[in-house]
Design a protein around this motif. Structure first.
Motif, PDB file in Angstrom:
ATOM      1  N   ASN A 137      -3.238  14.632  -2.680  1.00  0.00           N
ATOM      2  CA  ASN A 137      -3.454  15.854  -2.608  1.00  0.00           C
ATOM      3  C   ASN A 137      -2.044  16.896  -3.067  1.00  0.00           C
ATOM      4  O   ASN A 137      -2.196  17.865  -2.968  1.00  0.00           O
ATOM      5  CB  ASN A 137      -4.122  16.427  -1.380  1.00  0.00           C
ATOM      6  N   GLY A 138      -1.155  16.076  -3.362  1.00  0.00           N
ATOM      7  CA  GLY A 138       0.162  16.589  -3.691  1.00  0.00           C
ATOM      8  C   GLY A 138       0.840  17.250  -2.285  1.00  0.00           C
ATOM      9  O   GLY A 138       1.901  17.846  -2.649  1.00  0.00           O
ATOM     10  N   SER A 139       0.674  16.901  -1.168  1.00  0.00           N
ATOM     11  CA  SER A 139       1.267  17.438  -0.090  1.00  0.00           C
ATOM     12  C   SER A 139       2.238  16.588   0.429  1.00  0.00           C
ATOM     13  O   SER A 139       3.349  17.174   1.194  1.00  0.00           O
ATOM     14  CB  SER A 139       0.409  17.478   1.152  1.00  0.00           C
ATOM     15  N   LYS A 140       2.738  15.517  -0.219  1.00  0.00           N
ATOM     16  CA  LYS A 140       3.720  14.506   0.214  1.00  0.00           C
ATOM     17  C   LYS A 140       4.355  13.900  -1.184  1.00  0.00           C
ATOM     18  O   LYS A 140       3.586  13.464  -2.139  1.00  0.00           O
ATOM     19  CB  LYS A 140       3.355  13.649   1.076  1.00  0.00           C
ATOM     20  N   ILE A 141       5.637  13.432  -0.960  1.00  0.00           N
ATOM     21  CA  ILE A 141       6.115  12.510  -2.111  1.00  0.00           C
ATOM     22  C   ILE A 141       6.891  11.460  -1.230  1.00  0.00           C
ATOM     23  O   ILE A 141       7.499  11.588  -0.147  1.00  0.00           O
ATOM     24  CB  ILE A 141       6.939  13.153  -3.070  1.00  0.00           C
ATOM     25  N   ALA A 142       6.345  10.189  -1.539  1.00  0.00           N
ATOM     26  CA  ALA A 142       7.085   8.888  -1.086  1.00  0.00           C
ATOM     27  C   ALA A 142       8.063   8.481  -1.840  1.00  0.00           C
ATOM     28  O   ALA A 142       7.793   8.249  -3.152  1.00  0.00           O
ATOM     29  CB  ALA A 142       6.099   7.865  -0.766  1.00  0.00           C
ATOM     30  N   ALA A 167       1.733   2.483  -3.623  1.00  0.00           N
ATOM     31  CA  ALA A 167       0.628   3.257  -3.913  1.00  0.00           C
ATOM     32  C   ALA A 167      -0.201   3.808  -3.027  1.00  0.00           C
ATOM     33  O   ALA A 167      -0.215   3.176  -1.635  1.00  0.00           O
ATOM     34  CB  ALA A 167      -0.467   2.548  -4.849  1.00  0.00           C
ATOM     35  N   TRP A 168      -0.391   5.259  -2.866  1.00  0.00           N
ATOM     36  CA  TRP A 168      -1.073   5.817  -1.749  1.00  0.00           C
ATOM     37  C   TRP A 168      -2.490   5.563  -1.522  1.00  0.00           C
ATOM     38  O   TRP A 168      -3.162   5.410  -2.673  1.00  0.00           O
ATOM     39  CB  TRP A 168      -1.038   7.418  -1.898  1.00  0.00           C
ATOM     40  N   ILE A 169      -3.023   5.203  -0.422  1.00  0.00           N
ATOM     41  CA  ILE A 169      -4.195   4.973   0.021  1.00  0.00           C
ATOM     42  C   ILE A 169      -4.922   6.205   0.519  1.00  0.00           C
ATOM     43  O   ILE A 169      -5.989   6.488  -0.109  1.00  0.00           O
ATOM     44  CB  ILE A 169      -4.459   4.016   1.042  1.00  0.00           C
ATOM     45  N   ASP A 170      -4.108   7.113   1.192  1.00  0.00           N
ATOM     46  CA  ASP A 170      -4.683   8.321   1.322  1.00  0.00           C
ATOM     47  C   ASP A 170      -3.471   9.038   2.164  1.00  0.00           C
ATOM     48  O   ASP A 170      -2.243   8.653   1.890  1.00  0.00           O
ATOM     49  CB  ASP A 170      -5.790   8.520   2.693  1.00  0.00           C
ATOM     50  N   GLU A 171      -3.439  10.074   2.704  1.00  0.00           N
ATOM     51  CA  GLU A 171      -2.482  11.114   3.142  1.00  0.00           C
ATOM     52  C   GLU A 171      -1.481  10.641   4.299  1.00  0.00           C
ATOM     53  O   GLU A 171      -0.466  10.996   4.342  1.00  0.00           O
ATOM     54  CB  GLU A 171      -2.874  12.532   3.604  1.00  0.00           C
ATOM     55  N   THR A 172      -2.119   9.321   4.987  1.00  0.00           N
ATOM     56  CA  THR A 172      -1.429   8.892   6.076  1.00  0.00           C
ATOM     57  C   THR A 172      -1.159   7.279   5.829  1.00  0.00           C
ATOM     58  O   THR A 172      -0.635   6.776   6.774  1.00  0.00           O
ATOM     59  CB  THR A 172      -2.077   9.162   7.416  1.00  0.00           C
ATOM     60  N   HIS A 173      -1.454   6.647   4.823  1.00  0.00           N
ATOM     61  CA  HIS A 173      -1.416   5.146   4.695  1.00  0.00           C
ATOM     62  C   HIS A 173      -0.767   5.026   3.251  1.00  0.00           C
ATOM     63  O   HIS A 173      -1.229   5.633   2.163  1.00  0.00           O
ATOM     64  CB  HIS A 173      -2.481   4.532   4.927  1.00  0.00           C
ATOM     65  N   LEU A 174       0.172   4.261   3.189  1.00  0.00           N
ATOM     66  CA  LEU A 174       0.909   3.863   1.922  1.00  0.00           C
ATOM     67  C   LEU A 174       0.674   2.381   1.809  1.00  0.00           C
ATOM     68  O   LEU A 174       1.494   1.476   2.771  1.00  0.00           O
ATOM     69  CB  LEU A 174       2.208   4.371   1.758  1.00  0.00           C
ATOM     70  N   ALA A 175       0.301   1.833   0.618  1.00  0.00           N
ATOM     71  CA  ALA A 175       0.445   0.420   0.454  1.00  0.00           C
ATOM     72  C   ALA A 175       1.619   0.195  -0.240  1.00  0.00           C
ATOM     73  O   ALA A 175       2.037   0.838  -0.966  1.00  0.00           O
ATOM     74  CB  ALA A 175      -0.898   0.019  -0.614  1.00  0.00           C
ATOM     75  N   VAL A 176       2.328  -0.884   0.179  1.00  0.00           N
ATOM     76  CA  VAL A 176       3.730  -1.349  -0.053  1.00  0.00           C
ATOM     77  C   VAL A 176       3.660  -2.680  -0.576  1.00  0.00           C
ATOM     78  O   VAL A 176       3.070  -3.564   0.106  1.00  0.00           O
ATOM     79  CB  VAL A 176       4.573  -0.928   0.781  1.00  0.00           C
ATOM     80  N   SER A 177       4.228  -3.059  -1.835  1.00  0.00           N
ATOM     81  CA  SER A 177       4.395  -4.451  -2.052  1.00  0.00           C
ATOM     82  C   SER A 177       5.916  -4.799  -1.994  1.00  0.00           C
ATOM     83  O   SER A 177       6.943  -3.731  -2.100  1.00  0.00           O
ATOM     84  CB  SER A 177       4.163  -4.744  -3.800  1.00  0.00           C
ATOM     85  N   SER A 178       6.412  -5.923  -1.510  1.00  0.00           N
ATOM     86  CA  SER A 178       7.643  -6.107  -1.170  1.00  0.00           C
ATOM     87  C   SER A 178       7.804  -7.810  -1.283  1.00  0.00           C
ATOM     88  O   SER A 178       6.818  -8.516  -1.171  1.00  0.00           O
ATOM     89  CB  SER A 178       8.260  -5.825   0.191  1.00  0.00           C
ATOM     90  N   GLY A 179       9.113  -8.147  -1.443  1.00  0.00           N
ATOM     91  CA  GLY A 179       9.597  -9.762  -1.438  1.00  0.00           C
ATOM     92  C   GLY A 179      11.112  -9.899  -1.356  1.00  0.00           C
ATOM     93  O   GLY A 179      11.631  -8.886  -1.405  1.00  0.00           O
ATOM     94  N   ASP A 180      11.343 -10.971  -1.383  1.00  0.00           N
ATOM     95  CA  ASP A 180      13.039 -11.275  -1.081  1.00  0.00           C
ATOM     96  C   ASP A 180      13.263 -12.245  -1.864  1.00  0.00           C
ATOM     97  O   ASP A 180      14.696 -12.908  -1.880  1.00  0.00           O
ATOM     98  CB  ASP A 180      13.474 -11.435   0.373  1.00  0.00           C
ATOM     99  N   PHE A 181      12.629 -12.886  -2.961  1.00  0.00           N
ATOM    100  CA  PHE A 181      13.060 -14.105  -3.927  1.00  0.00           C
ATOM    101  C   PHE A 181      13.297 -15.506  -3.231  1.00  0.00           C
ATOM    102  O   PHE A 181      13.670 -16.149  -3.842  1.00  0.00           O
ATOM    103  CB  PHE A 181      14.195 -13.552  -4.755  1.00  0.00           C
ATOM    104  N   ALA A 182      13.127 -15.307  -1.873  1.00  0.00           N
ATOM    105  CA  ALA A 182      12.977 -16.628  -1.074  1.00  0.00           C
ATOM    106  C   ALA A 182      11.826 -17.024  -0.456  1.00  0.00           C
ATOM    107  O   ALA A 182      11.594 -18.106  -0.420  1.00  0.00           O
ATOM    108  CB  ALA A 182      14.243 -16.538  -0.077  1.00  0.00           C
ATOM    109  N   ASN A 183      11.101 -16.090  -0.090  1.00  0.00           N
ATOM    110  CA  ASN A 183       9.713 -16.097   0.616  1.00  0.00           C
ATOM    111  C   ASN A 183       8.644 -15.371  -0.623  1.00  0.00           C
ATOM    112  O   ASN A 183       8.940 -14.527  -1.303  1.00  0.00           O
ATOM    113  CB  ASN A 183       9.582 -15.661   1.902  1.00  0.00           C
ATOM    114  N   PRO A 184       7.391 -15.847  -0.448  1.00  0.00           N
ATOM    115  CA  PRO A 184       6.254 -15.208  -1.344  1.00  0.00           C
ATOM    116  C   PRO A 184       6.164 -13.901  -0.980  1.00  0.00           C
ATOM    117  O   PRO A 184       6.436 -13.466   0.055  1.00  0.00           O
ATOM    118  CB  PRO A 184       5.069 -16.119  -0.891  1.00  0.00           C
ATOM    119  N   SER A 185       5.851 -13.123  -1.787  1.00  0.00           N
ATOM    120  CA  SER A 185       5.826 -11.575  -1.521  1.00  0.00           C
ATOM    121  C   SER A 185       4.438 -11.100  -1.068  1.00  0.00           C
ATOM    122  O   SER A 185       3.630 -11.947  -0.852  1.00  0.00           O
ATOM    123  CB  SER A 185       5.890 -10.899  -3.068  1.00  0.00           C
TER     124      SER A 185
END
Length: 386
Positions: free
Chosen positions: A107-112, A147-165
């Motif tokens: 809804n444009g109310s936040k930026i991550a 990627a935003w799910i809704d205004e209070t939850h954010l899906a996040v991808s992450s990894g460290d090149f040593a363990n599966p992401s």
């Protein structure tokens, strides 16, 4: 004296001519009223972001918001391509090579904003700021994309090149931002993190950004149903990327990922270990994606009926493109890594073709002229009988 007889041959001819030409108009519209929706993107503009620009996104009013170091710059008006500084991100520990991502909420109310590990590279934080006040909080968590799910939850991808992401879901209502609620919903991605996207049904898409464990290869994108990943979020076991999900496409480096206003999936990045899997942004058609989701097999990137390649700079061999989508203007912003130059593609598929409207106008003119000529002849003959 009769000026017009309803059953006269001339009257009937006039009606038949009018109807025949009127029938021509709908047929012209039905043949090609709009361009192919899948092949509608056309390059029409390019512009430069502010010097030192990092990631950017589109506000609901169509203006661009850009991270420059630890500052936010905002486009002065929609499509002005002029930017002015808005504010610094309070408390930012930003990596010297810039932010990882910038994502405007639904809804444009936040930026991550992801800080990319900070100055020392070991202090990963995601800042979530209210807009336009730009007051916010930094959440301590590893990240690559989000990627935003809704205004209070954010899906996040992450990894460290040593363990599966992995893919996790950051709860922005967490009471302690230094140890936020951030459960894993997808694990065992056999490579570097990829992009993230959700379709209109809530299905989650993510990919292998660079294979180092596998068995999935660089550029593999899988879909996970809304029911499955929300089940993991609710306390179920994380979804195994390598063993679960639906393979929808393999191209580039699966980053970023996004859906345009027509449901086509757009894919960026590049796989320089491949002979030709770089130097373009991929657009996979919504129909091909739907087929993949229902068991028809992954999208064939060699079939132009399923997959198109957008290359704004064909003279350069080694481009690594990212993109930002603007559904409001039906535009696709494409940018090469390390460059401040942005190429703008416009979806022209909703614009009627000139030839179609030409046929419409021509048909109407012919109908009118033919009818007038026939009516004039009928009147002359009727007058001659008086």
């Amino acid at each position: 004296m009769q000026y017009c007889k309803g059953n006269s041959p001339v009257r009937r001819c006039s009606i038949l001519v009018a109807l025949s030409f009127a029938g021509l108009v709908p047929s012209a519209l039905s043949r090609s009223a709009v361009a192919d929706a899948f092949d509608g993107y056309r390059l029409y503009q390019q512009f430069s972001l502010p010097a030192g620009a990092g990631p950017y996104d589109v506000l609901p009013d169509g203006r661009l918001i850009v991270v420059v170091g630890s500052d936010l710059w905002i486009e002065t008006s929609r499509a002005s391509r002029s930017f002015s500084p808005a504010s610094s991100l309070a408390g930012a520990d930003m990596a010297t090579f810039g932010a990882a991502f910038a994502r405007v909420s639904p809804n444009g109310s936040k930026i991550a904003v992801g800080n990319n590990g900070g100055v020392l590279g070991n202090h990963y934080q995601i800042g979530v700021f209210a807009f336009p006040s730009l007051t916010g909080t930094w959440f301590t968590t590893n990240h690559f994309d989000a990627a935003w799910i809704d205004e209070t939850h954010l899906a996040v991808s992450s990894g460290d090149f040593a363990n599966p992401s992995i893919v996790s879901v950051l709860d922005l209502t967490s009471p302690d931002p230094t140890t936020p609620i951030n459960p894993t919903v997808v694990n065992n991605i056999g490579g570097a993190s990829g992009g993230l996207a959700f379709d209109s049904a809530g299905n989650l898409y993510t990919g292998n950004g660079y294979q180092f464990a596998g068995p999935s290869e660089t550029g593999v994108v899988k879909a996970f149903s809304a029911a499955s990943w929300t089940g993991a979020l609710a306390g179920g076991p994380p979804l195994d990327f390598e063993a679960m999900g639906t393979l929808v496409v393999e191209t580039l480096s699966a980053s970023p990922l996004g859906f345009d206003h027509r449901g086509n999936i757009v894919i960026g990045g590049g796989d320089f270990s491949s002979l030709d899997d770089y130097g373009f942004v991929g657009v996979a058609g919504a129909a091909a994606l739907a087929s993949a989701l229902t068991g028809g097999g992954p999208i064939d990137t060699g079939d132009q009926g399923q997959f198109r390649r957008l290359d704004p700079d064909p003279g350069s061999a080694f481009n690594f493109y990212s993109f930002v989508l603007d559904d409001g203007s039906k535009s696709l912003y494409v940018r090469d890594a390390g460059s401040g130059l942005v190429y703008v593609y416009l979806d022209t598929s909703s614009v009627p073709a000139a030839s179609t409207w030409g046929m419409v106008v021509l048909g109407l003119c012919i109908v009118g002229a033919a009818t007038l000529r026939l009516r004039a002849g009928e009147i002359r003959r009727e007058v001659g009988r008086v």
